[in-house]
Design a protein around this motif. Structure first.
Motif, PDB file in Angstrom:
ATOM      1  N   GLY A   1       0.832  -1.210   0.000  1.00 16.87           N
ATOM      2  CA  GLY A   1       0.000   0.000   0.000  1.00 16.87           C
ATOM      3  C   GLY A   1       0.858   1.248   0.000  1.00 16.87           C
ATOM      4  N   VAL A   2       1.926   1.237   0.784  1.00 19.14           N
ATOM      5  CA  VAL A   2       2.829   2.394   0.839  1.00 19.14           C
ATOM      6  C   VAL A   2       3.453   2.629  -0.540  1.00 19.14           C
ATOM      7  CG1 VAL A   2       4.926   3.343   1.908  1.00 19.14           C
ATOM      8  CG2 VAL A   2       3.321   2.026   3.305  1.00 19.14           C
ATOM      9  N   ALA A   3       3.825   1.529  -1.218  1.00 17.71           N
ATOM     10  CA  ALA A   3       4.443   1.641  -2.553  1.00 17.71           C
ATOM     11  C   ALA A   3       3.451   2.252  -3.540  1.00 17.71           C
ATOM     12  CB  ALA A   3       4.893   0.264  -3.030  1.00 17.71           C
ATOM     13  N   MET A   4       2.206   1.819  -3.473  1.00 20.18           N
ATOM     14  CA  MET A   4       1.196   2.334  -4.401  1.00 20.18           C
ATOM     15  C   MET A   4       0.969   3.838  -4.176  1.00 20.18           C
ATOM     16  SD  MET A   4      -1.995   3.056  -5.373  1.00 20.18           S
ATOM     17  CE  MET A   4      -3.247   2.583  -4.214  1.00 20.18           C
ATOM     18  N   VAL A   5       0.841   4.228  -2.911  1.00 19.25           N
ATOM     19  CA  VAL A   5       0.624   5.645  -2.595  1.00 19.25           C
ATOM     20  C   VAL A   5       1.813   6.485  -3.105  1.00 19.25           C
ATOM     21  CG1 VAL A   5       0.471   7.312  -0.692  1.00 19.25           C
ATOM     22  CG2 VAL A   5      -0.844   5.204  -0.601  1.00 19.25           C
ATOM     23  N   THR A   6       3.038   5.978  -2.876  1.00 17.60           N
ATOM     24  CA  THR A   6       4.238   6.742  -3.220  1.00 17.60           C
ATOM     25  C   THR A   6       4.462   6.863  -4.723  1.00 17.60           C
ATOM     26  OG1 THR A   6       5.202   5.776  -1.231  1.00 17.60           O
ATOM     27  CG2 THR A   6       6.720   6.934  -2.706  1.00 17.60           C
ATOM     28  N   THR A   7       4.264   5.749  -5.444  1.00 15.40           N
ATOM     29  CA  THR A   7       4.661   5.768  -6.858  1.00 15.40           C
ATOM     30  C   THR A   7       3.509   6.060  -7.809  1.00 15.40           C
ATOM     31  OG1 THR A   7       4.353   3.383  -7.024  1.00 15.40           O
ATOM     32  CG2 THR A   7       6.566   4.136  -6.452  1.00 15.40           C
ATOM     33  N   VAL A   8       2.243   5.928  -7.329  1.00 22.34           N
ATOM     34  CA  VAL A   8       1.108   6.150  -8.232  1.00 22.34           C
ATOM     35  C   VAL A   8       0.255   7.339  -7.782  1.00 22.34           C
ATOM     36  CG1 VAL A   8      -0.950   5.112  -9.279  1.00 22.34           C
ATOM     37  CG2 VAL A   8       1.039   3.677  -8.787  1.00 22.34           C
ATOM     38  N   LEU A   9      -0.251   7.242  -6.549  1.00 15.16           N
ATOM     39  CA  LEU A   9      -1.233   8.246  -6.111  1.00 15.16           C
ATOM     40  C   LEU A   9      -0.633   9.644  -5.954  1.00 15.16           C
ATOM     41  CD1 LEU A   9      -4.242   8.581  -5.104  1.00 15.16           C
ATOM     42  CD2 LEU A   9      -3.272   8.475  -2.820  1.00 15.16           C
ATOM     43  N   LEU A  10       0.482   9.747  -5.217  1.00 14.68           N
ATOM     44  CA  LEU A  10       1.034  11.084  -4.942  1.00 14.68           C
ATOM     45  C   LEU A  10       1.483  11.829  -6.205  1.00 14.68           C
ATOM     46  CD1 LEU A  10       2.774  10.422  -1.513  1.00 14.68           C
ATOM     47  CD2 LEU A  10       0.920  12.036  -1.952  1.00 14.68           C
ATOM     48  N   PRO A  11       2.141  11.156  -7.188  1.00 17.62           N
ATOM     49  CA  PRO A  11       2.491  11.888  -8.422  1.00 17.62           C
ATOM     50  C   PRO A  11       1.263  12.412  -9.159  1.00 17.62           C
ATOM     51  CG  PRO A  11       3.731   9.842  -8.280  1.00 17.62           C
ATOM     52  CD  PRO A  11       2.727   9.806  -7.172  1.00 17.62           C
ATOM     53  N   ILE A  12       0.159  11.648  -9.141  1.00 15.61           N
ATOM     54  CA  ILE A  12      -1.068  12.101  -9.815  1.00 15.61           C
ATOM     55  C   ILE A  12      -1.632  13.322  -9.079  1.00 15.61           C
ATOM     56  CG2 ILE A  12      -3.484  11.518 -10.329  1.00 15.61           C
ATOM     57  CD1 ILE A  12      -2.585   8.678 -10.900  1.00 15.61           C
ATOM     58  N   LEU A  13      -1.688  13.228  -7.733  1.00 17.17           N
ATOM     59  CA  LEU A  13      -2.252  14.333  -6.946  1.00 17.17           C
ATOM     60  C   LEU A  13      -1.416  15.606  -7.080  1.00 17.17           C
ATOM     61  CD1 LEU A  13      -3.449  12.543  -3.698  1.00 17.17           C
ATOM     62  CD2 LEU A  13      -4.846  13.414  -5.558  1.00 17.17           C
ATOM     63  N   ALA A  14      -0.095  15.453  -7.226  1.00 17.49           N
ATOM     64  CA  ALA A  14       0.786  16.627  -7.338  1.00 17.49           C
ATOM     65  C   ALA A  14       0.451  17.443  -8.582  1.00 17.49           C
ATOM     66  CB  ALA A  14       2.244  16.183  -7.368  1.00 17.49           C
ATOM     67  N   ARG A  15      -0.094  16.755  -9.615  1.00 14.20           N
ATOM     68  CA  ARG A  15      -0.414  17.468 -10.867  1.00 14.20           C
ATOM     69  C   ARG A  15      -1.862  17.936 -10.910  1.00 14.20           C
ATOM     70  NH1 ARG A  15       1.400  12.943 -13.779  1.00 14.20           N
ATOM     71  NH2 ARG A  15       3.495  12.723 -13.043  1.00 14.20           N
ATOM     72  N   MET A  16      -2.667  17.485  -9.943  1.00 12.98           N
ATOM     73  CA  MET A  16      -4.097  17.801  -9.960  1.00 12.98           C
ATOM     74  C   MET A  16      -4.350  19.245  -9.525  1.00 12.98           C
ATOM     75  SD  MET A  16      -6.683  15.061  -8.363  1.00 12.98           S
ATOM     76  CE  MET A  16      -8.086  15.737  -7.566  1.00 12.98           C
ATOM     77  N   LYS A  17      -5.317  19.921 -10.182  1.00 14.00           N
ATOM     78  CA  LYS A  17      -5.643  21.296  -9.803  1.00 14.00           C
ATOM     79  C   LYS A  17      -7.143  21.412  -9.542  1.00 14.00           C
ATOM     80  CE  LYS A  17      -1.777  23.791 -11.658  1.00 14.00           C
ATOM     81  NZ  LYS A  17      -0.917  22.675 -12.053  1.00 14.00           N
ATOM     82  N   PRO A  18      -7.590  22.173  -8.551  1.00 16.40           N
ATOM     83  CA  PRO A  18      -6.773  22.927  -7.608  1.00 16.40           C
ATOM     84  C   PRO A  18      -6.152  22.014  -6.536  1.00 16.40           C
ATOM     85  CG  PRO A  18      -9.110  23.245  -7.128  1.00 16.40           C
ATOM     86  CD  PRO A  18      -9.033  22.400  -8.364  1.00 16.40           C
ATOM     87  N   ALA A  19      -5.000  22.462  -6.021  1.00 17.54           N
ATOM     88  CA  ALA A  19      -4.245  21.651  -5.072  1.00 17.54           C
ATOM     89  C   ALA A  19      -5.029  21.390  -3.782  1.00 17.54           C
ATOM     90  CB  ALA A  19      -2.917  22.339  -4.757  1.00 17.54           C
ATOM     91  N   ALA A  20      -5.857  22.368  -3.378  1.00 13.44           N
ATOM     92  CA  ALA A  20      -6.626  22.200  -2.127  1.00 13.44           C
ATOM     93  C   ALA A  20      -7.606  21.027  -2.259  1.00 13.44           C
ATOM     94  CB  ALA A  20      -7.365  23.483  -1.795  1.00 13.44           C
ATOM     95  N   GLU A  21      -8.188  20.875  -3.479  1.00 14.28           N
ATOM     96  CA  GLU A  21      -9.117  19.767  -3.701  1.00 14.28           C
ATOM     97  C   GLU A  21      -8.380  18.426  -3.674  1.00 14.28           C
ATOM     98  OE1 GLU A  21     -11.982  19.617  -7.223  1.00 14.28           O
ATOM     99  OE2 GLU A  21     -12.451  21.485  -6.151  1.00 14.28           O
ATOM    100  N   ALA A  22      -7.190  18.438  -4.284  1.00 15.34           N
ATOM    101  CA  ALA A  22      -6.363  17.227  -4.282  1.00 15.34           C
ATOM    102  C   ALA A  22      -6.023  16.836  -2.848  1.00 15.34           C
ATOM    103  CB  ALA A  22      -5.084  17.468  -5.082  1.00 15.34           C
ATOM    104  N   MET A  23      -5.772  17.853  -2.001  1.00 16.51           N
ATOM    105  CA  MET A  23      -5.435  17.575  -0.600  1.00 16.51           C
ATOM    106  C   MET A  23      -6.638  16.992   0.144  1.00 16.51           C
ATOM    107  SD  MET A  23      -3.284  17.324   1.706  1.00 16.51           S
ATOM    108  CE  MET A  23      -1.761  18.124   1.330  1.00 16.51           C
ATOM    109  N   ASP A  24      -7.825  17.503  -0.154  1.00 19.07           N
ATOM    110  CA  ASP A  24      -9.030  16.948   0.469  1.00 19.07           C
ATOM    111  C   ASP A  24      -9.200  15.465   0.110  1.00 19.07           C
ATOM    112  OD1 ASP A  24      -9.737  19.153   1.835  1.00 19.07           O
ATOM    113  OD2 ASP A  24     -11.170  19.905   0.350  1.00 19.07           O
ATOM    114  N   PHE A  25      -8.967  15.174  -1.195  1.00 13.11           N
ATOM    115  CA  PHE A  25      -9.065  13.786  -1.648  1.00 13.11           C
ATOM    116  C   PHE A  25      -8.032  12.924  -0.920  1.00 13.11           C
ATOM    117  CE2 PHE A  25      -7.507  10.362  -4.336  1.00 13.11           C
ATOM    118  CZ  PHE A  25      -8.675   9.669  -4.597  1.00 13.11           C
TER     119      PHE A  25
END
Ligand code: HEM
Length: 161
Positions: A21-45
């Motif tokens: 799970g940690v690997a998935m969050v680090t290599t898949v989820l976080l890079p996608i969220l870093a590019r998502m706009k607006p950043a505040a919405e990405a943080m809520d998700f």
């Protein structure tokens, strides 16, 4: 010895669920969220995602800890903690402690503070980059520990001492 094999199976299943799970969050989820706009919405998700994952990770952390200490007890291997060839035993405890503090102390505290943080909305891509760096460090430490534990527990120890 069957009890030991059974504990080992459960231990490894717990490790897979948790570190996978940690690997998935680090290599898949976080890079996608870093590019998502607006950043505040990405943080809520991310906050919602993290809450759910933390519940699962808390369970696997407990599971890995109980089965791990049970194996140490069955092997009567406490003296390993005084021998540096068994560095991977220390590493397992260290990783387990780090995650336990994060999941049982920091995550619940962060959740309480989250309401005020989302009001401020001063979240940027840099916030995600920072979170990702932390996750990557933990992931790399976990993978080194897993490699050392598999090698060491199957007899590949550093010679000497
Ligand atoms: C309280 C924490 C922990 C304790 C007390 C513990 C204890 C143990 C023990 C006694 C063994 C068997 C060693 C042997 O057969 O000689 C083992 C194996 C192993 N542990 Fe842990 N462990 C803990 C946490 C962890 C963590 C956090 C990880 C992953 C990052 C991990 C990954 C492994 C792996 C991969 C094996 C080898 C399994 C195999 O190849 O058969 N352990 N652990």
């Amino acid at each position: 010895m069957d009890e030991f094999v059974f504990a080992r199976i459960l231990h490894v299943l717990g490790v897979i669920l948790w570190i996978g799970g940690v690997a998935m969050v680090t290599t898949v989820l976080l890079p996608i969220l870093a590019r998502m706009k607006p950043a505040a919405e990405a943080m809520d998700f991310f906050a919602q995602f993290r809450r759910r994952f933390a519940a699962q990770a808390r369970f696997s952390t407990l599971f890995v800890g109980v089965t791990g200490f049970y194996m140490v007890y069955l092997l009567d291997a406490w003296q390993r903690f005084t021998q540096w060839q068994y560095w991977w035993m220390h590493a397992m405890i260290l990783i387990w402690l780090l995650f336990s503090i994060m999941l049982f102390v920091m995550e619940p505290r962060g959740r309480r503070q989250q309401v005020s943080a989302s009001i401020q909305k001063n979240i940027s891509a840099e916030t995600f980059a920072r979170i990702q760096r932390k996750h990557l460090t933990l992931l790399l430490l976990s993978l080194i520990t897993i490699a050392g534990a598999v090698a060491g527990s199957h007899g590949w120890l550093i010679p000497g001492g």
